[in-house]
Design a protein around this motif. Structure first.
Motif, PDB file in Angstrom:
ATOM      1  N   GLU A  70       0.832  -1.209   0.000  1.00  0.00           N
ATOM      2  CA  GLU A  70       0.000   0.000   0.000  1.00  0.00           C
ATOM      3  C   GLU A  70       0.862   1.253   0.000  1.00  0.00           C
ATOM      4  O   GLU A  70       0.550   2.234  -0.692  1.00  0.00           O
ATOM      5  CB  GLU A  70      -0.933  -0.012   1.215  1.00  0.00           C
ATOM      6  CG  GLU A  70      -2.065  -1.028   1.100  1.00  0.00           C
ATOM      7  CD  GLU A  70      -2.865  -1.162   2.381  1.00  0.00           C
ATOM      8  OE1 GLU A  70      -4.054  -1.523   2.308  1.00  0.00           O
ATOM      9  OE2 GLU A  70      -2.291  -0.908   3.467  1.00  0.00           O
ATOM     10  N   PHE A  71       1.939   1.229   0.759  1.00  0.00           N
ATOM     11  CA  PHE A  71       2.856   2.376   0.753  1.00  0.00           C
ATOM     12  C   PHE A  71       3.524   2.514  -0.610  1.00  0.00           C
ATOM     13  O   PHE A  71       3.724   3.628  -1.110  1.00  0.00           O
ATOM     14  CB  PHE A  71       3.919   2.211   1.842  1.00  0.00           C
ATOM     15  CG  PHE A  71       4.903   3.352   1.887  1.00  0.00           C
ATOM     16  CD1 PHE A  71       4.524   4.596   2.366  1.00  0.00           C
ATOM     17  CD2 PHE A  71       6.206   3.184   1.437  1.00  0.00           C
ATOM     18  CE1 PHE A  71       5.422   5.651   2.402  1.00  0.00           C
ATOM     19  CE2 PHE A  71       7.108   4.235   1.463  1.00  0.00           C
ATOM     20  CZ  PHE A  71       6.718   5.475   1.949  1.00  0.00           C
ATOM     21  N   GLY A  72       3.852   1.369  -1.218  1.00  0.00           N
ATOM     22  CA  GLY A  72       4.435   1.398  -2.560  1.00  0.00           C
ATOM     23  C   GLY A  72       3.474   1.992  -3.576  1.00  0.00           C
ATOM     24  O   GLY A  72       3.883   2.753  -4.454  1.00  0.00           O
ATOM     25  N   ILE A  73       2.182   1.678  -3.450  1.00  0.00           N
ATOM     26  CA  ILE A  73       1.171   2.237  -4.360  1.00  0.00           C
ATOM     27  C   ILE A  73       1.066   3.746  -4.169  1.00  0.00           C
ATOM     28  O   ILE A  73       0.969   4.511  -5.141  1.00  0.00           O
ATOM     29  CB  ILE A  73      -0.189   1.554  -4.139  1.00  0.00           C
ATOM     30  CG1 ILE A  73      -0.123   0.091  -4.600  1.00  0.00           C
ATOM     31  CG2 ILE A  73      -1.302   2.302  -4.870  1.00  0.00           C
ATOM     32  CD1 ILE A  73      -1.335  -0.728  -4.217  1.00  0.00           C
ATOM     33  N   LEU A  74       1.091   4.202  -2.909  1.00  0.00           N
ATOM     34  CA  LEU A  74       1.030   5.637  -2.630  1.00  0.00           C
ATOM     35  C   LEU A  74       2.203   6.363  -3.301  1.00  0.00           C
ATOM     36  O   LEU A  74       2.025   7.386  -3.981  1.00  0.00           O
ATOM     37  CB  LEU A  74       1.049   5.878  -1.119  1.00  0.00           C
ATOM     38  CG  LEU A  74       0.861   7.327  -0.640  1.00  0.00           C
ATOM     39  CD1 LEU A  74       0.189   7.344   0.724  1.00  0.00           C
ATOM     40  CD2 LEU A  74       2.188   8.079  -0.544  1.00  0.00           C
ATOM     41  N   GLY A  75       3.407   5.813  -3.106  1.00  0.00           N
ATOM     42  CA  GLY A  75       4.584   6.430  -3.711  1.00  0.00           C
ATOM     43  C   GLY A  75       4.545   6.382  -5.229  1.00  0.00           C
ATOM     44  O   GLY A  75       4.880   7.354  -5.907  1.00  0.00           O
ATOM     45  N   SER A  76       4.103   5.257  -5.779  1.00  0.00           N
ATOM     46  CA  SER A  76       4.051   5.108  -7.230  1.00  0.00           C
ATOM     47  C   SER A  76       3.012   6.037  -7.852  1.00  0.00           C
ATOM     48  O   SER A  76       3.181   6.501  -8.979  1.00  0.00           O
ATOM     49  CB  SER A  76       3.741   3.652  -7.598  1.00  0.00           C
ATOM     50  OG  SER A  76       4.837   2.819  -7.287  1.00  0.00           O
ATOM     51  N   THR A  77       1.925   6.305  -7.131  1.00  0.00           N
ATOM     52  CA  THR A  77       0.911   7.230  -7.642  1.00  0.00           C
ATOM     53  C   THR A  77       1.518   8.603  -7.877  1.00  0.00           C
ATOM     54  O   THR A  77       1.278   9.250  -8.907  1.00  0.00           O
ATOM     55  CB  THR A  77      -0.265   7.346  -6.644  1.00  0.00           C
ATOM     56  OG1 THR A  77      -0.869   6.061  -6.490  1.00  0.00           O
ATOM     57  CG2 THR A  77      -1.309   8.337  -7.137  1.00  0.00           C
ATOM     58  N   MET A  78       2.325   9.037  -6.924  1.00  0.00           N
ATOM     59  CA  MET A  78       2.970  10.337  -7.096  1.00  0.00           C
ATOM     60  C   MET A  78       3.917  10.317  -8.295  1.00  0.00           C
ATOM     61  O   MET A  78       3.980  11.277  -9.066  1.00  0.00           O
ATOM     62  CB  MET A  78       3.758  10.720  -5.840  1.00  0.00           C
ATOM     63  CG  MET A  78       4.395  12.091  -5.974  1.00  0.00           C
ATOM     64  SD  MET A  78       5.716  12.381  -4.813  1.00  0.00           S
ATOM     65  CE  MET A  78       6.016  14.132  -5.112  1.00  0.00           C
ATOM     66  N   TYR A  79       4.651   9.224  -8.444  1.00  0.00           N
ATOM     67  CA  TYR A  79       5.615   9.168  -9.541  1.00  0.00           C
ATOM     68  C   TYR A  79       4.931   9.132 -10.908  1.00  0.00           C
ATOM     69  O   TYR A  79       5.462   9.649 -11.895  1.00  0.00           O
ATOM     70  CB  TYR A  79       6.534   7.955  -9.367  1.00  0.00           C
ATOM     71  CG  TYR A  79       7.447   8.074  -8.165  1.00  0.00           C
ATOM     72  CD1 TYR A  79       7.996   9.301  -7.814  1.00  0.00           C
ATOM     73  CD2 TYR A  79       7.754   6.964  -7.382  1.00  0.00           C
ATOM     74  CE1 TYR A  79       8.830   9.415  -6.719  1.00  0.00           C
ATOM     75  CE2 TYR A  79       8.592   7.080  -6.285  1.00  0.00           C
ATOM     76  CZ  TYR A  79       9.128   8.306  -5.955  1.00  0.00           C
ATOM     77  OH  TYR A  79       9.956   8.424  -4.876  1.00  0.00           O
ATOM     78  N   VAL A  80       3.733   8.547 -10.976  1.00  0.00           N
ATOM     79  CA  VAL A  80       2.975   8.562 -12.230  1.00  0.00           C
ATOM     80  C   VAL A  80       2.557   9.990 -12.571  1.00  0.00           C
ATOM     81  O   VAL A  80       2.773  10.477 -13.684  1.00  0.00           O
ATOM     82  CB  VAL A  80       1.732   7.655 -12.131  1.00  0.00           C
ATOM     83  CG1 VAL A  80       0.807   7.895 -13.314  1.00  0.00           C
ATOM     84  CG2 VAL A  80       2.152   6.188 -12.113  1.00  0.00           C
ATOM     85  N   THR A  81       1.947  10.667 -11.599  1.00  0.00           N
ATOM     86  CA  THR A  81       1.493  12.044 -11.860  1.00  0.00           C
ATOM     87  C   THR A  81       2.680  12.972 -12.092  1.00  0.00           C
ATOM     88  O   THR A  81       2.604  13.899 -12.914  1.00  0.00           O
ATOM     89  CB  THR A  81       0.637  12.574 -10.700  1.00  0.00           C
ATOM     90  OG1 THR A  81       1.391  12.517  -9.476  1.00  0.00           O
ATOM     91  CG2 THR A  81      -0.633  11.760 -10.552  1.00  0.00           C
TER      92      THR A  81
END
Length: 450
Positions: free
Chosen positions: A71-82
């Motif tokens: 879940e933390f990885g998804i949070l971080g990856s969301t920022m990197y996508v945007t």
């Protein structure tokens, strides 16, 4: 309202009274080069204050909110996508906007997100607003790339660019010290509040510090001022879109750098974002892990500057040889970090390998998507070129979020460090494809000097 905002963002017009006196030109250039460099440097330090605070708070963040590594990885990856998509779009926009307002607007918006981030009650909200923060963060680098190209000439650009790029690691180091103090006192959320307040103040200050191109204050181009002309010039009959198509989208050398950047950024963020979690799982205390992580970006600052200096001093501005040397050394630094990070290892030895990883990853990170990208395109599309490589870089950052979590769950930390080593080799392969292009670039630049 919208028309006023568009006018506010447009490039500043050329001065109606160009300066002709050589002494005044030299004096004005000295003054404004310092102001522009300092403003863009401090401004980008603040961008990192409002971005990397979450890396240091990660262990406390995960424990208190009860979220999993995935879940933390998804949070971080969301920022990197945007951030990655936004960096590309911002790159195209920045070429048609002015440096001052573009950079300030992004920082002020990111500061506001940080101010209320610690109050958000659920993971979906945290992920959503951290994604918005990524889009705002993407407005930081493209105007800086434009500023460095318009205010510093080709023969000095690698040194000046990598000196500026130390803002990445200075910002990461300073917020690490702040976050470490906040975590030690049991108030990890304060790392977000502090970052938001300081960044908001500095964002407003940028509006009174920066300007746009030299011509907007009556100065000649930096190439004319320093008698230092780039070999690549845009065809005068091309529109902005045709310029982007020819010198960015259909540029094979830029594609090579963009693919290499995926793997450079995977290594960078797999180590930076996850090192505190790695150290805590090896038995190191949370606050000590936060302080130790400061070694990575702090010494990384020196690595980025050294890479630019080596390129200018020994390779006539060419970045490919420097990148290959740094990536080769990075493989052995990663090996040392994996094997010597333990609770019973002396703190200085843990810090040493964190520092070496930071030193050797920051060189390619600063050169590949910035200096080197600017050398394989034309001046009018530098922001777009850097945004293009940056978008691919943050694809690697996205993979470092979810990908690292997946590797840990299935192959442990051993799998993470093997993936980083393989990424070094792949990045070396794609960077090497620009070797001949950079040699031709240097030869043409020498021919054009008068």
């Amino acid at each position: 309202m919208l028309s006023k905002f568009i006018n506010w963002m447009k490039p500043l017009p050329d001065s109606k009274t160009p300066i002709s006196d050589d002494k005044q030109i030299a004096r004005m250039y000295r003054k404004w080069r310092i102001k522009m460099f300092f403003g863009m440097y401090v401004g980008y330090v603040m961008y990192y204050f409002t971005r990397k605070n979450i890396s240091y708070a990660a262990p406390s963040f995960i424990t208190e909110l009860g979220i999993t590594k995935m879940e933390f990885g998804i949070l971080g990856s969301t920022m990197y996508v945007t951030y990655g998509i936004g960096k590309f779009l911002s790159g195209m926009l920045a070429d048609k906007c002015n440096i001052r307002t573009f950079m300030a607007f992004g920082l002020i918006g990111s500061a506001i997100i940080n101010l209320f981030f610690g109050f958000l009650p659920s993971l979906p909200l945290l992920t959503f607003f951290w994604g918005i923060n990524g889009a705002l963060q993407s407005m930081g680098f493209p105007p800086v790339a434009k500023g460095l190209v318009y205010w510093f000439s080709p023969s000095e650009r690698a040194t000046k660019w990598t000196l500026w790029s130390s803002a990445h690691t200075v910002g990461t180091s300073l917020i690490g010290i702040v976050a470490g103090f906040c975590i030690a006192t049991g108030h990890w959320r304060a790392a977000f509040y502090f970052s938001g307040v300081v960044a908001l103040i500095l964002g407003v200050c940028l509006l009174f510090t920066l300007t746009d191109k030299p011509s907007s204050i009556g100065l000649p181009t930096v190439e004319k001022y320093r008698n230092d002309f780039p070999p690549a010039k845009k065809q005068s009959n091309l529109s902005h879109w045709q310029t982007l198509t020819k010198y960015v989208f259909c540029n094979p050398f830029l594609w090579s750098l963009a693919i290499a950047y995926i793997f450079v950024y995977f290594i960078r963020f797999a180590t930076l974002d996850w090192s505190t979690v790695f150290m805590v799982e090896r038995g190191i205390a949370k606050d000590k892990a936060a302080y130790l992580l400061v070694f990575m970006p702090f010494i990384g600052t020196l690595g980025g500057i050294a890479a630019g200096w080596i390129s200018d001093k020994f390779f006539n501005g060419r970045c490919t040889p420097t990148n290959l040397i740094f990536l080769f050394c990075l493989i052995f630094s990663l090996w040392g970090m994996y094997h010597f990070t333990h609770v019973n290892t002396p703190w200085w030895l843990v810090g040493l390998f964190l520092a070496l990883v930071g030193f050797f990853v920051d060189g390619p990170q600063n050169l590949v998507g910035g200096v080197q990208a600017s050398r394989v395109t034309v001046q009018e599309s530098v922001s777009a070129a850097c945004g293009f490589t940056g978008m691919f870089g943050y694809l690697g950052a996205f993979l470092s979020g979810i990908g690292t979590a997946y590797l840990i769950e299935n192959w442990g930390w051993h799998g993470v460090f093997v993936a980083c080593g393989v990424s070094c080799v792949i990045a070396m392969l794609f960077v090497s494809l620009t070797w001949r292009k950079e040699i031709l670039h240097s030869l043409k630049a020498e021919e054009q000097k008068v």
